[in-house]
Enzyme design. Structure first.
Site, PDB file in Angstrom:
ATOM      1  N   ASP A  67       0.847  -1.067   0.470  1.00 42.40           N
ATOM      2  CA  ASP A  67       0.247   0.229   0.290  1.00 42.40           C
ATOM      3  C   ASP A  67       0.887   0.944  -0.284  1.00 42.40           C
ATOM      4  O   ASP A  67       1.890   1.342   0.474  1.00 42.40           O
ATOM      5  CB  ASP A  67      -1.048  -0.159   1.779  1.00 42.40           C
ATOM      6  CG  ASP A  67      -2.046   0.182   0.873  1.00 42.40           C
ATOM      7  OD1 ASP A  67      -1.888   1.297  -0.171  1.00 42.40           O
ATOM      8  OD2 ASP A  67      -3.080   0.998   2.125  1.00 42.40           O
ATOM      9  N   HIS A  72       2.618   3.542  -9.036  1.00 39.30           N
ATOM     10  CA  HIS A  72       2.596   1.441  -9.106  1.00 39.30           C
ATOM     11  C   HIS A  72       3.682   1.438  -9.452  1.00 39.30           C
ATOM     12  O   HIS A  72       4.386   0.492  -9.328  1.00 39.30           O
ATOM     13  CB  HIS A  72       1.323   1.263  -9.835  1.00 39.30           C
ATOM     14  CG  HIS A  72       0.701   2.069  -9.024  1.00 39.30           C
ATOM     15  ND1 HIS A  72      -0.207   1.763  -8.090  1.00 39.30           N
ATOM     16  CD2 HIS A  72      -0.939   2.628  -9.924  1.00 39.30           C
ATOM     17  CE1 HIS A  72      -1.494   2.168  -7.308  1.00 39.30           C
ATOM     18  NE2 HIS A  72      -1.799   2.606  -8.386  1.00 39.30           N
ATOM     19  N   LEU A  96      12.030 -19.698  -3.804  1.00 36.19           N
ATOM     20  CA  LEU A  96      11.219 -19.306  -3.637  1.00 36.19           C
ATOM     21  C   LEU A  96       9.994 -19.318  -4.123  1.00 36.19           C
ATOM     22  O   LEU A  96       9.434 -19.216  -5.440  1.00 36.19           O
ATOM     23  CB  LEU A  96      11.171 -17.349  -3.383  1.00 36.19           C
ATOM     24  CG  LEU A  96      10.008 -16.349  -2.986  1.00 36.19           C
ATOM     25  CD1 LEU A  96       9.762 -16.541  -0.982  1.00 36.19           C
ATOM     26  CD2 LEU A  96      10.591 -15.251  -3.152  1.00 36.19           C
TER      27      LEU A  96
HETATM   28  C1  IPE Z   1      -1.286   0.032  -3.621  1.00 28.96           C
HETATM   29  O1  IPE Z   1      -1.418   1.118  -4.387  1.00 28.96           O
HETATM   30  C2  IPE Z   1      -1.552  -0.980  -5.331  1.00 28.96           C
HETATM   31  C3  IPE Z   1      -2.758  -1.015  -5.718  1.00 28.96           C
HETATM   32  C4  IPE Z   1      -3.842  -1.494  -5.200  1.00 28.96           C
HETATM   33  C5  IPE Z   1      -2.373  -1.924  -6.661  1.00 28.96           C
HETATM   34  P1  IPE Z   1      -2.728   2.799  -2.941  1.00 28.96           P
HETATM   35  O2  IPE Z   1      -2.940   2.735  -5.120  1.00 28.96           O
HETATM   36  O3  IPE Z   1      -3.613   2.070  -2.999  1.00 28.96           O
HETATM   37  O4  IPE Z   1      -1.615   3.904  -3.271  1.00 28.96           O
HETATM   38  P2  IPE Z   1      -2.174   5.263  -2.191  1.00 28.96           P
HETATM   39  O5  IPE Z   1      -3.292   4.075  -1.045  1.00 28.96           O
HETATM   40  O6  IPE Z   1      -3.811   5.752  -2.516  1.00 28.96           O
HETATM   41  O7  IPE Z   1      -0.922   5.837  -1.311  1.00 28.96           O
HETATM   42 MG    MG Z   2      -3.995   1.951  -1.219  1.00 28.12          MG
END
Ligand code: IPE
Ligand code: MG
Length: 223
Positions: free
Chosen positions: A2, A19, A113
């Site tokens: 996250d 991402h 792994l």
């Molecule tokens: C997590 O990061 C990645 C996925 C869900 C693919 P987020 O996209 O939830 O990032 P925040 O929570 O908005 O910072």
């Molecule tokens: Mg998130």
């Protein structure tokens, strides 16, 4: 994993850049787990609830997944990593499913792994699917309902081939499970770090594992 969006926002970048940076962190984490001789690493890459995000973000995430798998397959083979996936995989776009199955096949013989990607995964959905699978087995006469116990139910979940997790690492400081491996995490040790996922390094992984080593696991018993 996250915090990708917040990481990008803090830099004035579009969410997809977060991402992309997150995908790099995956590489570090996989490498670190290899060094630690961790046997199973499950990454919550895309939840069943993530389909509610804007179409553009979903598409970018799926493209990133395909690109990541395609590019990293040789490295996974070289590092003896076996790729697996859990979730409602048929919800994914055709092209993502194809690439996923390709990488799964190409790494099937590896015995280092096991890297499990949770994709279109929801813990409650998994339990529902498990119940349906049990009912089918009863209908077909394979099992009798009196035989149902914890161990048997576990064998009807997506994770039937894997042990329950010892440690959950949650990044970006959020104190919740967010529908991840609900059944499997009954006795999992929880570790929350304020670091955003793209900033999570091998050193952070080692710190989490070290902390895990200091925990006393009693599983409801006494010492
Ligand atoms: C997590 O990061 C990645 C996925 C869900 C693919 P987020 O996209 O939830 O990032 P925040 O929570 O908005 O910072
Ligand atoms: Mg998130």
């Amino acid at each position: 994993m996250d915090g990708n969006g917040r990481w990008a926002k803090a830099r004035g970048l579009p969410r997809i850049k977060g991402h992309e940076a997150g995908a790099q962190a995956v590489r570090e984490c996989v490498e670190g787990c290899g060094e630690l001789k961790v046997e199973y690493l499950t990454l919550y890459a895309f939840s069943a609830e993530n389909w509610q995000r804007p179409k553009g973000e979903i598409l970018s995430l799926m493209r990133l997944l395909e690109k990541f798998l395609k590019e990293k397959t040789p490295e996974l083979i070289e590092k003896n990593v076996r790729l697996q996936a859990i979730g409602r995989l048929t919800d994914l776009p055709e092209s993502s499913q194809e690439q996923l199955h390709k990488t799964i096949e190409q790494t099937a013989g590896n015995n280092g792994l096991t890297l499990i990607l949770a994709l279109s995964y929801g813990g409650r959905l998994e339990i529902i699917d498990g119940i349906k699978s049990l009912l089918r087995a009863i209908e077909l006469g394979h099992i009798d309902k009196g035989m149902i116990d914890v161990e048997m139910f576990s064998k009807h979940l997506y994770t039937r081939y894997y042990p329950d997790p010892d440690l959950l690492i949650r990044t970006s400081g959020e104190m919740r499970l967010s529908n991840f491996l609900l059944w499997q995490m009954s006795y999992t040790e929880l570790y929350v770090t304020p670091k955003l996922w793209p900033d999570f390094t091998k050193k952070d992984l080692f710190a989490a594992v070290e902390e895990y080593g200091r925990r006393q696991r009693r599983y409801g018993g006494v010492e």
